[in-house]
Design a protein around this motif. Structure first.
Motif, short mmCIF file in Angstrom:
data_model
loop_
_atom_site.label_atom_id
_atom_site.label_comp_id
_atom_site.label_asym_id
_atom_site.label_seq_id
_atom_site.Cartn_x
_atom_site.Cartn_y
_atom_site.Cartn_z
N CYS A 320 0.84 -1.21 0.00
CA CYS A 320 0.00 0.00 0.00
C CYS A 320 0.87 1.26 0.00
CB CYS A 320 -0.94 -0.01 1.21
SG CYS A 320 -2.35 -1.13 1.05
N ASP A 321 1.95 1.23 0.77
CA ASP A 321 2.84 2.39 0.82
C ASP A 321 3.51 2.61 -0.55
OD1 ASP A 321 2.21 2.80 3.45
OD2 ASP A 321 3.98 1.79 4.24
N ILE A 322 3.94 1.52 -1.19
CA ILE A 322 4.61 1.64 -2.49
C ILE A 322 3.64 2.14 -3.56
CG2 ILE A 322 5.71 0.32 -4.34
CD1 ILE A 322 6.92 -1.49 -2.18
N LEU A 323 2.38 1.67 -3.50
CA LEU A 323 1.39 2.00 -4.52
C LEU A 323 0.59 3.26 -4.19
CD1 LEU A 323 0.00 -1.60 -5.19
CD2 LEU A 323 1.67 -0.33 -6.56
N ASP A 324 0.93 3.94 -3.09
CA ASP A 324 0.21 5.15 -2.66
C ASP A 324 -1.27 4.86 -2.40
OD1 ASP A 324 2.50 6.77 -2.84
OD2 ASP A 324 2.20 7.01 -4.99
N ILE A 325 -1.52 3.72 -1.77
CA ILE A 325 -2.88 3.36 -1.38
C ILE A 325 -3.02 3.59 0.12
CG2 ILE A 325 -4.60 1.49 -1.23
CD1 ILE A 325 -3.10 0.14 -3.57
N ASN A 326 -4.01 4.35 0.50
CA ASN A 326 -4.26 4.60 1.93
C ASN A 326 -5.09 3.47 2.51
OD1 ASN A 326 -4.26 6.27 4.37
ND2 ASN A 326 -6.43 6.48 3.96
N ILE A 327 -4.60 2.84 3.56
CA ILE A 327 -5.32 1.74 4.20
C ILE A 327 -5.63 2.11 5.64
CG2 ILE A 327 -3.13 0.56 4.75
CD1 ILE A 327 -4.70 -2.09 4.59
N SER A 328 -6.87 1.88 6.05
CA SER A 328 -7.27 2.13 7.44
C SER A 328 -8.08 0.94 7.93
CB SER A 328 -8.09 3.42 7.55
OG SER A 328 -9.29 3.32 6.80
N ILE A 329 -7.90 0.60 9.20
CA ILE A 329 -8.57 -0.56 9.80
C ILE A 329 -9.25 -0.13 11.08
CG2 ILE A 329 -8.25 -2.87 10.78
CD1 ILE A 329 -5.89 -3.28 9.01
N SER A 330 -10.50 -0.53 11.23
CA SER A 330 -11.21 -0.37 12.49
C SER A 330 -11.80 -1.71 12.86
CB SER A 330 -12.32 0.69 12.36
OG SER A 330 -13.23 0.34 11.34
#
Length: 344
Positions: A320-330
């Protein structure tokens, strides 16, 4: 230097440097107190010499009443600066007050503070240099062990791909002789091994291209088809539009594969996985066990139960960091987990 190496290095430096810095500060504080006493004592002896001939303009004089509380030959901090009291060779109840001007004393004191400050800077960098050297030296065995482990993993990854591919090819050949449920199970197990192989292959991902057109709906459908066979009691619910993104197909496949597999693996019996999209956002929800410590979920080898290797979510975060994808978990324990991927 890898992130875990940086973390270990900074931790070791802190554990060694901070106690040394505290010890040096205590020593400097004690030295400061002793040196101030020496300065005042030196001024006191100069005052005594001054009372013999009264030569020079370093000190000023005053005659004060002897009230029996003023001790002779002792430095006092008074409004004028430093002062001391001496006996007058008369029979009257008077004392000779010798005064050292406040500005002169502050000048001497500030010069001393400047010297001790320069010395402190030298000590600070000296201790830091020793701490860094000690940390680097102490981490050498760990780095060597990790290097051996990474070499072992690379060999393991290379050897793992061959039998997994062979099992898949032979199971397809067996299908030509007859379609048996056992063959399908073998294929599913081989695909699970292949998925593990792909995860291990991306433990340390390099810079990857991000110029492929990817249909999220098509990708999700393919994953659901496979996971439905592996987890037949899980109910998959889709609320998706056919969103197309530009990224790396293999890497995005790994991200979604890990997230959907976790949503199934750690779900409850007869649980549900809900997949939806909102503009450039992919949302995966489950009704599973939940995560106790969401902040640690991306740490490599972290796991909250005995299943798994604890590398899947670490790889997800790296990709996700390499592909510029923002990931959030709840997550709520015993209620479920929600993961949101926002594609730029």
């Amino acid at each position: 230097m890898k992130n875990y190496e940086k973390k270990s290095l900074f931790t070791t430096i802190s554990l060694f440097f901070i106690p040394l810095l505290i010890l040096a500060s205590v020593v400097l504080y004690m030295y400061h107190g002793d040196k101030v006493k020496d300065i005042e004592q030196n001024i006191l002896y100069q005052m005594k010499d001054y009372t013999f001939d009264f030569k020079g303009d370093t000190f000023t004089l005053d005659i004060v009443q002897d009230d029996k509380q003023k001790k002779l030959f002792k430095i006092y901090h008074c409004e004028e600066g430093l002062c001391a009291y001496f006996q007058i060779p008369t029979t009257g109840p008077y004392l000779l007050k010798v005064i050292y001007d406040k500005k002169n004393y502050e000048k001497v004191y500030h010069e001393f503070l400047y010297d001790i400050f320069k010395f402190s800077i030298v000590i600070f960098f000296f201790l830091l240099f020793i701490s860094v050297g000690f940390a680097i030296y102490s981490l050498r065995p760990m780095k060597e062990a990790l290097r051996l482990l990474e070499d072992f993993l690379k060999d393991l990854i290379h050897d793992l791909n061959t039998p997994a591919t062979s099992i898949l090819l032979n199971s397809k050949l067996l299908r030509r002789r007859g379609d048996f449920e056992e063959i399908e199970r073998i294929e599913l197990s081989a695909k699970a091994i292949s998925s593990l192989y792909k995860n291990l292959e991306l433990i340390t991902p390099n810079q990857i291209s991000k110029d492929e057109e990817i249909s999220l709906l098509e990708l999700i459908d393919g994953k659901i088809e496979l996971l439905q066979k592996l987890y037949p009691k899980i109910l998959f619910t889709k609320n998706m539009q056919d969103v197309t993104i530009k990224s790396n197909k293999n890497a995005v496949d790994r991200i979604i594969d890990n997230l959907l597999t976790n949503a199934c693996k750690y779900n409850k019996k007869n649980g549900q996985v809900i997949i939806s999209t909102n503009n450039k956002k992919l949302i995966i929800e489950d009704t599973g066990l939940g995560i106790k410590n969401v902040k640690k979920v991306f740490q490599r080898y972290y796991k909250e139960n005995d299943t798994g290797l604890g590398i899947g979510m670490s790889i997800v975060k790296q990709l996700c960091d390499i592909l510029d994808i923002n990931i959030s978990i709840s997550s709520i324990v015993d209620k479920g987990t929600k993961v949101e991927l926002t594609f730029n």
